[in-house]
Write a protein that holds these residues in place. Structure first.
Motif, mmCIF file in Angstrom:
data_model
loop_
_atom_site.group_PDB
_atom_site.id
_atom_site.type_symbol
_atom_site.label_atom_id
_atom_site.label_comp_id
_atom_site.label_asym_id
_atom_site.label_seq_id
_atom_site.Cartn_x
_atom_site.Cartn_y
_atom_site.Cartn_z
ATOM 1 N N LEU A 306 35.574 53.410 36.995
ATOM 2 C CA LEU A 306 35.598 52.110 37.894
ATOM 3 C C LEU A 306 36.400 52.132 39.220
ATOM 4 O O LEU A 306 37.283 52.624 39.108
ATOM 5 N N ILE A 308 37.953 51.031 42.762
ATOM 6 C CA ILE A 308 38.197 50.103 43.255
ATOM 7 C C ILE A 308 39.111 50.226 44.600
ATOM 8 O O ILE A 308 39.186 51.423 44.948
ATOM 9 N N MET A 322 41.634 44.853 35.629
ATOM 10 C CA MET A 322 40.488 45.064 36.519
ATOM 11 C C MET A 322 39.846 43.700 36.853
ATOM 12 O O MET A 322 39.566 43.255 35.740
ATOM 13 N N ILE A 324 35.950 42.541 38.358
ATOM 14 C CA ILE A 324 34.785 43.182 39.179
ATOM 15 C C ILE A 324 34.090 41.895 39.493
ATOM 16 O O ILE A 324 34.051 41.000 38.846
ATOM 17 N N HIS A 328 28.541 43.140 40.213
ATOM 18 C CA HIS A 328 28.857 44.678 40.227
ATOM 19 C C HIS A 328 27.869 45.609 39.250
ATOM 20 O O HIS A 328 27.377 44.923 38.270
ATOM 21 N N ARG A 331 28.286 46.160 35.607
ATOM 22 C CA ARG A 331 28.472 45.158 34.825
ATOM 23 C C ARG A 331 27.831 45.121 33.436
ATOM 24 O O ARG A 331 28.446 45.052 32.207
ATOM 25 N N ILE A 385 39.218 44.674 31.567
ATOM 26 C CA ILE A 385 38.128 44.744 32.774
ATOM 27 C C ILE A 385 37.578 43.014 32.689
ATOM 28 O O ILE A 385 36.887 42.726 31.560
ATOM 29 N N ILE A 387 35.414 39.994 34.625
ATOM 30 C CA ILE A 387 34.550 39.606 35.740
ATOM 31 C C ILE A 387 34.963 38.202 36.103
ATOM 32 O O ILE A 387 35.467 37.207 35.665
ATOM 33 N N VAL A 391 36.107 38.006 43.325
ATOM 34 C CA VAL A 391 35.829 39.371 43.785
ATOM 35 C C VAL A 391 34.397 39.156 44.538
ATOM 36 O O VAL A 391 33.321 38.926 43.716
ATOM 37 N N ALA A 393 31.134 40.902 45.797
ATOM 38 C CA ALA A 393 30.547 42.265 45.717
ATOM 39 C C ALA A 393 30.212 43.111 46.705
ATOM 40 O O ALA A 393 30.191 44.107 46.644
ATOM 41 N N THR A 397 34.365 47.985 47.133
ATOM 42 C CA THR A 397 33.882 48.355 46.049
ATOM 43 C C THR A 397 33.278 47.253 45.121
ATOM 44 O O THR A 397 32.685 47.527 44.013
ATOM 45 N N ALA A 399 35.203 45.712 43.345
ATOM 46 C CA ALA A 399 36.086 45.670 42.192
ATOM 47 C C ALA A 399 37.339 45.850 42.604
ATOM 48 O O ALA A 399 37.599 46.440 43.782
#
Length: 934
Positions: A306, A308, A322, A324, A328, A331, A385, A387, A391, A393, A397, A399
């Motif tokens: 992953l 970032i 983390m 995302i 992402h 996902r 991780i 979601i 954040v 997209a 990155t 993420a």
RNA sequence: GCCGGAGUGGCGGAAUGGCAGACGCGAAGGAUUCAAAAUCCUUUGCCCGCAAGGGCGUGUGGGUUCAAGUCCCACCUCCGGUACCA
């Protein structure tokens, strides 16, 4: 009784200028040149607004002044007639856009001409003229034919793009795809800002706070095939090349912030098989590290990690999870079966949220856990991780690593979900210690071998270390996104693009650009040009004749999107220089001679739209050798907004009584109060009859709904164009926001009346020179006053300080009015000085003073420096810094003498008598200050 | 929240660190007029004083300086822009 009557003399001189083509500019400048440009208007259905003439008068004054100084001036005007405002008007009134645009343009032209601006009307252009559209489309082809060489930082022809061998081997189609993926104009299928109310997609710059910039309508995200312009390739140059420009710092900053360059690092977090044992995971991690160390940091991410982006790699040891973006690409891969339902629901909800909802609900952080973990590259620890839609997209990155101890957003997220908060930076000397989150720089703690390091040094070192082991890399990111360049509207330039069709009439995905000789692509005739509720553009409803074309035996369908409003304004300034050229968009000789624009005046609302877009196009044209300057606009000035007349507002409660301003609630009705019922009390205004009731005093933006819009036609009818021009310049500094005052227009009108009476005998039957105008030499005093006025006005025009220039001319008139004898020579200098400001009146008075050729083409009077100096000068004398007396001494009296004369002045002598003088500050021609012991 | 810009008479606004309030609007008084409009002249930051004169004054509080509207620090208010860009 020949009174000053602007309604007669103004049209008279306007016609004369038009017939004589007084303001025609040469093809090429002779000697000094000045390209003086206004931001051209959208001819909306409402006609000119008093805000327009403000900037236009300013540039007109400078243009007329420069012409009189012998400079070759080009001062053009045109119309930005494509786009939403004109189209919305057309739809509202049920007329085809071309007709309504023609009508609106005619109104604007008439109003501009009524104000006596010295435009070279032979150069008038409209972005909707087929000949103009042709070259807008041609520039699009240039963009389409250009790729950006990031090593050279330069746009180059697509034919010079090196095709990698492996692409070559895959054949023609792959080569084509490879080229397409490098062009500055490219198609993309990505979520875009769709505005259902406007029936079109919008660029990032046109969406503010989740609603459309124009109209404030909601915007939702929708995946659509769109044309994009690769403005991000030029991000660095758009930022760095701002340096050299003479623009307001605030606008430069706005552009820099919009480009939003940030530096930091990319870091890869290893993503092990989630069902593996702890030992297998560790082994896999070690293998991965060895592999990375051997092969280095890969440019493209693979599925085993992953990636970032962070600006703070010094917080790497403070990672708690983390996060995302919902969109992402990994996902699906990281979502564990047990979490699949919640993740799906969360992402589905996020995708249906409009931008407005996303920003509105920004206080509360939301998110879901994926069930997966990755491995921290430096600590080897497992990191969960998540979601979350905070954040984005589309940035970096897509993420991030979440460091709650040192990032406010991450902190809120950690709070909401009870995640660990690991502090890894200590503030240096107590700054920000009391805050929950420390986002500043300091000294590292609990950071392995980096512990104790200074944040900034840490950032440098860890980025280098990560690069060495192939796990991370220094990286730069931009807030700026590629420019969404297509619209699902009728009233814009069609794209010079064809889509290839197969035998079944289906698009093959292959795109063909038209040849320049095939331009312009005209807009088709449509009976219904309204936008649809769906993103299917109106042009797709065109007749087959327009829609389908054949080339080289292949069938094609035309592109049915149109270009956005901004297309024409991106390059119109160039076309002014060579408006009738039908061989090329501009003759290079002409371009070289006149560019860049020396003065560009317009509203600050275009800071990141028009001004960024046109700089981008200009740089592409420069890289491709079509223009000779890197930047189009050397000097930029923003005129301030003109607000409506100041209003007093009181508040009435539902029971009818008054409520003091500041205490009112939303249920109380704002009520307009007339100024005669208001008086000032201390800091605020109150009702005269009820002084305990405060009222608000404020000028508001002019708007139809408020009913405070001032119409230039009415002002010109009541006071004359010269009065309107002069008033707008007299209101205050050009760049300031200022309230309108119709009685102020009356004030400058009476100034012009006084100017008239300096020259004309109002008592006579016929128009004739006043008997007080004499042929004799002006007196020394008259010469001094006149040349001082001239000197001040000259300097003020150069610094665009028109308000003080006008004040000085008023002082001159106050001086000249009581004179029984007014030498013609003195008046001639004055009228010439006045002429850029009030050109019609000046022409008339110039003629009456007996000059044959027009004042517009006269020579700007020369300041004679010997009249700027006085023989004697009055000097203030201070004791302890307080003004106590004044003395008059010969100019240039030296400090010693000055001190002696000052000390002898009776009042001063009394004050300093018997006191010890500690110090005397005496500055010749300035002041004297005695400092005494108390 | 963050980023810009601005706070000076009743109002719009002037002031290279050196006489705060130029110029205009508004207001008051006068001349002209049968009268009015227009025009011309005078006054107009606030307070005390018949006056001469004096005191106070550029959002607030500090500071630098012989001298601050102007420079520095902290704060308040208003206007404009912007919003999770890691």
């Amino acid at each position: 009784m020949p009174k000053y009557n602007p309604s007669v003399i103004e049209p008279k001189w306007q016609n004369w200028w038009a017939e004589q083509k007084t303001f025609r500019s040469p093809r090429l400048p002779r000697g000094e040149k000045a390209f003086i440009l206004d931001m051209f208007p959208y001819p909306s259905g409402d006609g000119l607004h008093v805000g327009h003439p403000e900037g236009y008068t300013a540039t007109d004054i400078v243009s007329r002044y420069e012409r009189m100084r012998g400079t070759s001036v080009i001062h053009p005007m045109g119309f930005d007639a494509f786009g939403l405002p004109a189209e919305e008007y057309a739809i509202r009134t049920g007329t085809p856009p071309r007709e309504s645009t023609a009508r609106n343009t005619a109104t604007f032209r008439r109003q501009l001409q009524m104000l006596g601006f010295s435009y070279d009307w032979d150069r008038e252009i409209s972005t909707t003229d087929p000949e103009f559209v042709r070259w807008t489309q041609w520039i699009f082809l240039v963009l389409y034919d250009t790729w950006f060489d990031s090593h050279r930082q330069q746009g180059r022809p697509i034919s010079e793009l090196k095709i990698p061998d492996e692409i070559h081997e895959l054949g023609e189609v792959s080569v084509g795809t490879y080229r397409d993926s490098h062009r500055l104009a490219y198609q993309s299928e990505a979520p875009v800002n769709w505005c259902p109310e406007l029936g079109t997609v919008l660029a990032n710059e046109e969406v503010i706070g989740g609603v459309s910039e124009r109209g404030g309508h909601p915007v939702i995200r929708l995946p659509l095939r769109q044309w994009m312009l690769r403005i991000t390739a030029y991000a660095d140059r758009l930022g760095s090349e701002l340096e050299s420009l003479d623009w307001p710092e605030s606008i430069k900053k706005l552009q820099r912030d919009w480009i939003g360059r940030s530096t930091g690092a990319e870091v890869d977090f290893f993503l092990p098989a989630q069902d593996a044992s702890e030992k297998d995971m560790n082994d896999a991690f070690l293998t991965w590290k060895i592999h990375r160390k051997a092969n280095g940091y890969p440019a493209q991410v693979s599925g085993d990690c992953l990636r970032i982006y962070t600006t703070r790699p010094d917080t790497l040891f403070g990672v708690s999870c983390m996060v995302i973006a919902p969109e992402h690409p990994l996902r699906g891969q990281v979502t564990q079966p047990a979490q699949a339902d919640v993740v799906h629901d969360y992402c589905d909800a996020a995708s249906r949220k409009s931008d407005l909802d996303r920003t509105d609900l920004s206080q509360e952080k939301t998110g879901v856990f994926t069930g997966s973990y990755c491995i921290h590259p430096l600590t080897g620890k497992c990191v969960p991780i998540w979601i979350a839609d905070y954040v984005l997209a589309s940035y970096g990155t897509g993420a991030i690593m979440s460091v709650p101890a040192h990032d406010t957003r991450d902190f809120e997220f950690a709070e909401a979900f009870g995640l660990r908060i690991i502090s890894v930076i200590e503030p240096n000397d107590g700054d920000g210690v009391d805050a929950q989150v420390f986002t500043g720089y300091g000294r590292s703690i609990a950071s392995g071998s980096y512990t104790g390091m200074d944040s900034k040094a840490f950032i440098e070192k860890v980025a280098a270390d990560l690069l060495k082991i192939g796990i991370g890399s220094p990286a730069t990111n931009y807030k700026l996104r590629d420019w969404l360049f297509s619209r699902q509207r009728f009233w814009g330039e069609p794209f010079p693009i064809l889509h290839e069709l197969n035998e079944l009439g289906q698009p093959t995905g292959v795109v063909r650009a038209l040849d320049p000789q095939e331009l312009p692509v005209p807009l088709p005739k449509l009976s219904d040009y309204r936008p649809g509720k769906t993103p299917d553009p109106p042009l797709s409803r065109a007749d087959d004749d327009w829609l389908y074309v054949e080339r080289d035996g292949k069938k094609y369908r035309r592109e049915t999107n149109t270009m956005p409003q901004w297309a024409g304004s991106c390059w119109y300034y160039l076309r002014f220089l060579d408006p009738a050229n039908n061989e090329q968009f501009i003759d290079p000789e002409i371009e070289k001679a006149w560019m860049p624009v020396d003065l560009y005046v317009g509203g600050a609302e275009h800071a990141v739209l028009h001004l960024l877009y046109s700089r981008f196009w200009h740089k592409v044209l420069y890289d491709r050798g079509f223009v000779s300057t890197v930047e189009p606009f050397a000097r930029l000035v923003n005129q301030g907004m003109i607000l409506g007349e100041v209003e007093f507002t009181g508040y009435r409660s539902s029971s009818g009584g008054w409520v003091s301003a500041g205490r009112q609630s939303s249920s109380d009705t704002p009520t307009k109060v007339f100024s005669e019922h208001v008086e000032k009390q201390g800091e605020s205004f109150v009702l005269r009859d009820a002084p305990e009731v405060r009222v608000d005093s404020r000028a508001h933006k002019m708007s139809k709904s408020r009913g405070n819009v001032v119409n230039p036609d009415e002002i010109v009818q009541a006071f004359g164009a010269d009065s309107l021009r002069l008033y707008e310049m007299f209101m205050g500094p050009l760049e300031a926001t200022k309230p309108w005052s119709t009685s102020g227009v009356g004030g400058v009108r009476s100034f012009l009346d006084r100017c008239w009476r300096l020259v004309v005998d109002e008592g006579a039957e016929n128009l004739q020179r006043s008997p007080q105008v004499t042929e004799g030499r002006p007196t020394d005093e008259q010469m001094r006053v006149t040349h001082r006025m001239l000197d001040k006005v000259t300097a003020d025009i150069q610094s665009l300080s028109f308000n003080t220039a006008i004040a000085k001319m008023m002082e001159f008139v106050n001086f000249a009015t009581p004179l029984q004898e007014r030498p013609r020579e003195m008046l001639s200098i004055f009228i010439a000085t006045l002429s850029p400001f009030a050109p019609h009146l000046a022409e008339e008075l110039w003629t009456i003073l007996g000059h044959d050729s027009p004042v517009s083409l006269a020579t700007w009077p020369l300041v004679d420096n010997r009249w700027l100096q006085d023989d004697t000068i009055e000097i203030p004398i201070q004791v302890q810094g307080k003004l106590r007396a004044r003395i008059t001494v010969p100019t240039g009296t030296d400090a010693k003498q000055l001190e002696a004369i000052a000390a002898a002045e009776p009042k001063i002598a009394a004050l300093i008598d018997e006191k010890t003088i500690i110090k005397v500050v005496a500055i010749p021609d300035r002041m004297v200050n005695f400092v005494v012991k108390k």
